[in-house]
Scaffold this motif. Structure first.
Motif, PDB file in Angstrom:
ATOM      1  N   THR A   8      -8.082  -6.703 -40.223  1.00 33.25           N
ATOM      2  CA  THR A   8      -7.440  -7.901 -39.851  1.00 33.25           C
ATOM      3  C   THR A   8      -8.166  -8.938 -40.416  1.00 33.25           C
ATOM      4  O   THR A   8      -7.750 -10.386 -40.290  1.00 33.25           O
ATOM      5  CB  THR A   8      -7.041  -7.807 -38.580  1.00 33.25           C
ATOM      6  N   ARG A   9      -9.364  -8.798 -40.674  1.00 34.36           N
ATOM      7  CA  ARG A   9     -10.294  -9.910 -41.019  1.00 34.36           C
ATOM      8  C   ARG A   9     -11.064  -9.773 -42.252  1.00 34.36           C
ATOM      9  O   ARG A   9     -11.636  -8.604 -42.453  1.00 34.36           O
ATOM     10  CB  ARG A   9     -11.320 -10.349 -39.984  1.00 34.36           C
ATOM     11  N   THR A 150      -5.844 -20.129 -47.881  1.00 35.68           N
ATOM     12  CA  THR A 150      -4.964 -19.841 -46.832  1.00 35.68           C
ATOM     13  C   THR A 150      -3.819 -20.874 -47.077  1.00 35.68           C
ATOM     14  O   THR A 150      -2.636 -20.540 -46.984  1.00 35.68           O
ATOM     15  CB  THR A 150      -5.597 -20.123 -45.444  1.00 35.68           C
TER      16      THR A 150
ATOM     17  N   GLU B  44      -2.119  -6.738 -39.970  1.00 36.41           N
ATOM     18  CA  GLU B  44      -2.378  -7.979 -38.726  1.00 36.41           C
ATOM     19  C   GLU B  44      -2.525  -7.074 -37.533  1.00 36.41           C
ATOM     20  O   GLU B  44      -2.452  -7.478 -36.325  1.00 36.41           O
ATOM     21  CB  GLU B  44      -0.940  -8.590 -38.664  1.00 36.41           C
ATOM     22  N   ARG B 161       1.664 -14.045 -45.432  1.00 34.70           N
ATOM     23  CA  ARG B 161       1.016 -14.229 -43.840  1.00 34.70           C
ATOM     24  C   ARG B 161      -0.297 -13.170 -43.667  1.00 34.70           C
ATOM     25  O   ARG B 161      -1.216 -13.624 -43.229  1.00 34.70           O
ATOM     26  CB  ARG B 161       2.248 -14.213 -42.975  1.00 34.70           C
ATOM     27  N   ARG B 165      -3.845 -14.528 -42.973  1.00 38.54           N
ATOM     28  CA  ARG B 165      -4.673 -14.455 -41.650  1.00 38.54           C
ATOM     29  C   ARG B 165      -5.914 -13.682 -41.742  1.00 38.54           C
ATOM     30  O   ARG B 165      -6.693 -13.616 -40.707  1.00 38.54           O
ATOM     31  CB  ARG B 165      -3.753 -13.538 -40.574  1.00 38.54           C
ATOM     32  N   TYR B 167      -8.251 -14.680 -43.254  1.00 42.47           N
ATOM     33  CA  TYR B 167      -9.328 -15.964 -43.090  1.00 42.47           C
ATOM     34  C   TYR B 167      -9.296 -16.715 -41.659  1.00 42.47           C
ATOM     35  O   TYR B 167      -9.559 -17.728 -41.672  1.00 42.47           O
ATOM     36  CB  TYR B 167      -9.219 -16.640 -44.170  1.00 42.47           C
ATOM     37  N   TRP B 168      -8.729 -16.149 -40.728  1.00 41.78           N
ATOM     38  CA  TRP B 168      -8.569 -16.655 -39.374  1.00 41.78           C
ATOM     39  C   TRP B 168     -10.031 -17.409 -39.090  1.00 41.78           C
ATOM     40  O   TRP B 168      -9.967 -18.290 -38.344  1.00 41.78           O
ATOM     41  CB  TRP B 168      -8.129 -15.594 -38.484  1.00 41.78           C
ATOM     42  N   ASP B 169     -10.865 -16.593 -38.952  1.00 42.29           N
ATOM     43  CA  ASP B 169     -12.419 -16.965 -38.743  1.00 42.29           C
ATOM     44  C   ASP B 169     -12.816 -17.941 -39.801  1.00 42.29           C
ATOM     45  O   ASP B 169     -13.586 -18.894 -39.585  1.00 42.29           O
ATOM     46  CB  ASP B 169     -13.410 -15.987 -38.540  1.00 42.29           C
ATOM     47  N   ARG B 175      -8.035 -24.401 -39.013  1.00 38.73           N
ATOM     48  CA  ARG B 175      -6.985 -23.478 -38.242  1.00 38.73           C
ATOM     49  C   ARG B 175      -5.853 -24.396 -37.698  1.00 38.73           C
ATOM     50  O   ARG B 175      -4.809 -23.765 -37.722  1.00 38.73           O
ATOM     51  CB  ARG B 175      -7.717 -22.713 -37.184  1.00 38.73           C
ATOM     52  N   ILE B 181      -1.542 -19.340 -40.111  1.00 33.40           N
ATOM     53  CA  ILE B 181      -2.489 -18.869 -39.241  1.00 33.40           C
ATOM     54  C   ILE B 181      -2.163 -18.802 -37.627  1.00 33.40           C
ATOM     55  O   ILE B 181      -2.384 -18.065 -36.930  1.00 33.40           O
ATOM     56  CB  ILE B 181      -3.939 -19.192 -39.513  1.00 33.40           C
ATOM     57  N   SER B 182      -1.551 -19.917 -37.535  1.00 34.96           N
ATOM     58  CA  SER B 182      -1.806 -20.248 -36.085  1.00 34.96           C
ATOM     59  C   SER B 182      -0.327 -20.106 -35.335  1.00 34.96           C
ATOM     60  O   SER B 182      -0.371 -20.039 -34.191  1.00 34.96           O
ATOM     61  CB  SER B 182      -2.165 -21.745 -35.741  1.00 34.96           C
TER      62      SER B 182
END
Lengths: 183, 183
Positions: A8-9, A150, B44, B161, B165, B167-169, B175, B181-182
Motif C-alpha cells: 500500500t506504500r 501523484t 489499497e 488511484r 496512494r 505516495y501517501w507518505d 496531501r 489521496i485524501s
C-alpha cells in the motif's frame, strides 16, 4: 513475480517516479485523442473541469510548476518561496486551441522536463533539500517530485470520472454497482 | 469547437460508446506496460485490487460479461437471466501470468468483441430490448452497453488511484491538495 511486503506504500525512488511521469502523455493521448468534442468538453457541472481544461492545466504545470520549483529549491533552498500557481491559467491559455494541440504540447513539454530532471543527477541529499511553498510552508524536493507523480494520476482519475458520469442516466439500474458514478 | 448545451450528461450513441471502448486497451497499455512490478502489484490494503488484478477482471469481463450478455438479450430477451459474474475469477485465471500477457490478451479480446458488436448492426429498437440481470432485474441492451463503457472508466480511475496512494507518505504537506489521496 514477487510482491513487496507492504503493497500500500512505496518509498520515493526517482527512477520509478520518472517511469510514471513518462507514461502520462501517452496515457492521455490513448484515452482522449480523437474522441468526439462533446466528450472532451464534458464536465461535472458548475466550475468543474473538462478533459480539455485538464490538459491545459497539465501544460501550465510543465511550464511553471514542477521543474521551475525544483530549480528554486536547488538554487535558493527555503529562502525563497515558490511562485504561486494559477489554477485557472488554462482558461485563457487554451482558448481557441484544439485538444490535439494540447496533447502534442504536453507531450513535448513533459519530455523536455524529464530530460532536464535527468540532467540534474539528483542525489538523496538533493532530494532532502528544503523549499518553501507559499501556503504549505517548508517542503522537500522529494515531496515536490512525489507530488508531481501523484498529481498526474489524480487528473487521469478525474478525466475518467468526468467521462464516466456522462452516462449517469444511461446505465440505469447498474448505477448501484458503479462506484465512479455513485460516489 | 462547440460544447453541447448540457455538458454533464451524454445520451447513449453507439459510435461514441465504441470510440471509448476501443481506447481502453491502449490507455491501460500506456499507463502500465513496463512499470516496476512493485507498482503493478500495489493495492489499497486488505482485499483491494492491484492493477494486475484489475487487468484479469477486464479479461474475464470480455469473456463472459458484455458481449455474452448482449447475445442473451438478443436471443432470449428478459425470459432468461444473465449468468452471474464472478468478481473473483481473475485470482485463479491470472495466477502465474505476467501483466504483459494480460495486457496483450485484453487488447485482443476487446478488439474481437468490438468487431462482433459492430457486426450485430444494432438498431435503436434493438437497444431498447429487455434483458434480466440476476440481481438488478429488468435492464435494456442500451443500459448494458453504457455500463460497459462506464465500467472501463471506473477501473482506469481505480488503477490511477491505487498507484497515486502509494505516495501517501511521500507527498508530505501536499496531501492536503491531492484529492485522489485524501478522499
Amino acid at each position: 513475480m514477487t510482491a513487496p511486503v507492504d503493497r500500500t506504500r512505496r518509498p520515493f525512488v526517482i527512477e520509478e517516479a520518472i517511469a510514471i511521469l513518462a507514461r502520462t502523455p501517452s496515457t492521455l493521448d490513448a484515452l482522449l485523442r480523437g474522441l468526439p468534442v462533446s466528450w472532451t468538453l464534458a464536465h461535472e457541472g458548475g466550475e468543474t473541469w473538462s478533459a480539455f481544461d485538464v490538459m491545459g492545466h497539465f501544460i501550465h504545470g510543465e511550464q511553471v510548476d514542477w521543474i521551475p520549483r525544483a530549480k528554486i529549491i536547488l538554487t535558493h533552498g527555503d529562502a525563497r518561496a515558490f511562485d504561486r500557481f494559477d489554477r485557472l491559467a488554462q482558461f485563457t491559455a487554451s482558448a481557441g486551441r484544439t485538444l490535439h494541440n494540447l496533447l502534442d504540447d504536453f507531450a513535448k513539454l513533459r519530455e523536455a522536463n524529464l530530460r532536464e530532471l535527468g540532467s540534474l543527477n539528483l542525489t538523496n541529499a538533493d532530494l532532502d533539500r528544503l523549499g518553501r511553498h507559499p501556503e504549505l510552508g517548508v517542503v522537500t524536493l522529494r515531496q515536490l517530485l512525489a507530488t508531481w507523480v501523484t498529481h498526474d494520476l489524480d487528473h487521469i482519475m478525474q478525466i475518467s470520472r468526468v467521462l464516466a458520469r456522462q452516462y449517469w442516466d444511461e446505465v440505469g439500474p447498474w448505477r448501484a454497482y458503479l462506484r465512479i458514478i455513485s460516489e
